[in-house]
Design an enzyme around this catalytic site. Structure first.
Site, short mmCIF file in Angstrom:
data_model
loop_
_atom_site.label_atom_id
_atom_site.label_comp_id
_atom_site.label_asym_id
_atom_site.label_seq_id
_atom_site.Cartn_x
_atom_site.Cartn_y
_atom_site.Cartn_z
N TYR A 22 49.81 51.85 35.50
CA TYR A 22 48.56 51.68 35.91
C TYR A 22 48.29 50.26 35.34
O TYR A 22 47.89 49.48 36.30
CB TYR A 22 47.51 52.54 35.17
CG TYR A 22 46.19 52.10 35.23
CD1 TYR A 22 45.39 51.83 36.33
CD2 TYR A 22 45.49 51.65 34.12
CE1 TYR A 22 44.23 51.17 36.31
CE2 TYR A 22 44.19 51.22 34.04
CZ TYR A 22 43.52 50.80 35.19
OH TYR A 22 42.39 50.18 35.21
N PRO B 22 52.93 59.63 27.04
CA PRO B 22 53.93 58.74 26.93
C PRO B 22 53.52 57.24 26.74
O PRO B 22 52.67 56.95 27.69
CB PRO B 22 54.81 58.94 28.06
CG PRO B 22 54.23 60.19 28.58
CD PRO B 22 53.07 60.40 28.18
N THR C 257 40.85 45.22 34.03
CA THR C 257 40.79 46.05 32.88
C THR C 257 41.39 45.29 31.76
O THR C 257 42.07 44.62 31.78
CB THR C 257 41.45 47.44 33.22
OG1 THR C 257 41.72 48.13 31.95
CG2 THR C 257 42.95 46.94 33.88
N ASP C 258 40.93 45.82 30.40
CA ASP C 258 41.50 45.26 29.30
C ASP C 258 42.85 45.60 28.96
O ASP C 258 43.48 45.10 28.27
CB ASP C 258 40.70 45.50 27.99
CG ASP C 258 40.19 46.94 27.86
OD1 ASP C 258 40.97 47.66 28.44
OD2 ASP C 258 39.64 47.19 26.72
N GLU C 259 43.09 46.61 29.86
CA GLU C 259 44.71 47.20 29.52
C GLU C 259 45.77 46.20 29.95
O GLU C 259 46.85 46.61 29.74
CB GLU C 259 44.86 48.76 30.40
CG GLU C 259 43.80 49.74 29.72
CD GLU C 259 44.27 50.97 30.38
OE1 GLU C 259 45.50 51.17 30.60
OE2 GLU C 259 43.25 52.03 30.23
N LYS D 35 47.38 46.65 37.63
CA LYS D 35 46.43 46.06 37.54
C LYS D 35 46.78 44.34 37.01
O LYS D 35 46.05 43.65 37.62
CB LYS D 35 45.45 46.46 36.72
CG LYS D 35 44.61 47.77 36.95
CD LYS D 35 43.95 47.63 38.21
CE LYS D 35 42.61 47.24 38.04
NZ LYS D 35 41.51 46.97 39.35
C1 LIG Z 1 42.10 62.27 29.35
C2 LIG Z 1 42.47 62.39 27.81
C3 LIG Z 1 42.55 61.19 27.13
N1 LIG Z 1 42.84 61.21 25.86
C4 LIG Z 1 42.77 60.11 25.13
C5 LIG Z 1 43.79 58.82 25.77
C6 LIG Z 1 42.94 57.71 25.39
O1 LIG Z 1 43.41 57.11 24.07
C7 LIG Z 1 41.49 57.85 25.26
C8 LIG Z 1 40.79 57.43 26.56
O2 LIG Z 1 41.71 58.12 27.72
P1 LIG Z 1 41.23 58.05 29.25
O3 LIG Z 1 42.23 58.67 29.96
O4 LIG Z 1 39.62 58.34 29.27
O5 LIG Z 1 41.08 56.28 29.33
P2 LIG Z 1 42.21 55.15 29.17
O6 LIG Z 1 43.37 55.62 29.19
O7 LIG Z 1 41.89 54.50 27.93
O8 LIG Z 1 41.83 54.24 30.52
C9 LIG Z 1 40.55 54.00 30.86
O9 LIG Z 1 39.96 52.80 30.51
C10 LIG Z 1 40.64 51.55 30.97
C11 LIG Z 1 39.66 50.41 30.25
C12 LIG Z 1 40.94 51.39 32.29
O10 LIG Z 1 41.12 50.62 33.12
C13 LIG Z 1 41.31 52.91 32.92
O11 LIG Z 1 41.23 52.90 34.28
C14 LIG Z 1 40.32 54.10 32.38
O12 LIG Z 1 40.94 55.21 32.73
O13 LIG Z 1 41.43 59.18 25.27
C15 LIG Z 1 43.12 62.22 25.20
O14 LIG Z 1 43.25 62.34 23.76
N2 LIG Z 1 42.80 63.59 25.98
C16 LIG Z 1 42.66 63.67 27.23
O15 LIG Z 1 42.54 64.68 27.97
#
Ligand SMILES: Cc1cn([C@H]2C[C@H](O)[C@@H](COP(=O)(O)OP(=O)(O)O[C@H]3O[C@H](C)C(=O)[C@H](O)[C@H]3O)O2)c(=O)[nH]c1=O
Length: 348
Positions: free
Chosen positions: A156, A288, A131-133, A160
């Protein structure tokens, strides 16, 4: 006949990769190893389950003996490792399960591959999907390149990053041939509705609030999942050993703008009044340690391997919405937890 082990092939990205390999490479035997956790769902790949070059194996990469026996039995030529705990919010409440699956699980696969290949690495390849994270959080400017220093912030992304490091360490120490790709946020059919896009599609259908974290000004770089699968196919076949490739669509969106676009498209599809879905937007407490911005520089994979995404974000989003609207039963099964005992009861 090549024997390829794909881990996590009942999950979101994995299912698209498995389908692509089963369909495009009839001369490969594809083994799909999946633990069928809450996010793994055999319905995702029901269309290919009877193909002669496909075998499903239920099992957990955390079980070292099981993994060693599996490699011993099948003598895989290649591994494409996608199995992972992937949801950042879950990693905040249960970090250890991320260490177990993402770090220990990857270690078990590395050990089993190294031992079964027994120093004969000709035409072998261990492909780690990441992942880019791992690169951490960008400010308003800049892009992640393959040489950006790792700076993971969430449990997470730390897990990774650790697994990426172990893959490289096995390359350096034991000569294991590997490739790693670090991809941006995926979206598309079969996306588990805990992640932003599928959760919000589901909530709009059900007229439930859309919980935007913080001020919604966080930025992600979105890629249609089938384009990720095409990149994986290309890197597996044409990428260079011991190399890393970033995958992304140069497609940055602030969350709030993305959610508004989604609301507009959903209003049209559901024949609702313009602006109706937007009324569901609710700003909630922030995640957080929320990473501000991810953005991928995908120049290397484009220049060296000629990969580029096939759809625009608007097209991909429309395909995604159409898929969810015509697969309401799938959505109902996974949101009610029914996928645990519905389609896959045969593997219990
Ligand atoms: C679930 C949710 C998320 N968000 C925000 C949080 C993030 O800024 C963005 C995307 O969240 P999400 O949880 O869908 O994805 P990321 O935290 O960016 O991580 C995802 O993309 C990477 C590359 C991976 O590697 C992860 O496995 C994948 O889960 O929306 C909200 O504002 N509300 C919500 O209910």
């Amino acid at each position: 006949m090549k024997k390829i082990l794909i881990t996590g092939g009942a999950g979101f990205i994995g299912s698209h990769v498995v389908r692509r390999f089963v369909k495009n490479y009839p001369n490969y035997q594809i083994f799909n190893l999946d633990a069928l956790t809450y996010a793994g769902n055999l319905e995702n790949i029901a269309d290919i389950e009877n193909e002669s070059n496909y075998t499903f194996i239920k099992g957990d990469i955390v079980e070292a003996d099981f993994i060693n026996n599996l490699f011993h039995e099948h003598q895989f030529d290649g591994v494409i490792h996608l199995a992972a705990e992937s949801h950042v919010d879950r990693s905040i409440t249960d970090p250890l399960s991320f260490v177990k699956t993402n770090v220990i699980g990857t270690m078990n696969l590395l050990n089993a591959a190294k031992d079964s290949w027994n120093d004969n690495f000709d035409n072998k390849r261990f492909y780690h999907i990441s992942t880019d994270e791992v690169y951490g959080s960008l400010g308003a400017e800049g892009l992640f390149t393959e040489s950006t220093a790792y700076d993971p912030k969430s449990p997470y992304s730390a897990s990774k990053a650790a697994s990426d490091h172990f893959v490289r360490a096995y390359g350096e120490t034991y000569g294991l041939p590997y490739v790693i790709t670090n991809c941006s946020n995926n979206y598309g059919p079969n996306h588990f509705p805990e992640k932003l896009i599928p959760l919000f599609i589901n909530n709009i259908i059900e007229n439930k609030p859309l919980p935007v974290y913080g001020d919604g000004k966080y930025t992600r770089d979105w890629l249609f999942v089938e384009d990720h699968a095409s990149a994986i196919d290309l890197v597996f076949h044409e990428g260079k050993n011991q190399e890393t490739y970033n995958i992304g669509g140069f497609n940055e969106w602030q969350n709030i703008d993305l959610v508004k676009l989604l609301c507009q498209q959903m209003d049209k599809k559901l024949e609702r009044n313009e602006g109706e879905s937007e009324k569901l937007i609710t700003f909630v407490k922030d995640r957080p340690g929320h990473d501000l911005r991810y953005a991928i520089d995908a120049t290397k994979i484009n220049k060296e391997l000629g990969w580029k995404p096939s759809v625009t974000f608007e097209q991909g989003l429309e395909k995604t919405i159409d898929w969810f609207l015509s697969n309401k039963e799938w959505l109902q099964n996974v949101t009610s937890g029914e996928n645990q005992n519905y389609y896959q009861k045969q593997y219990k």
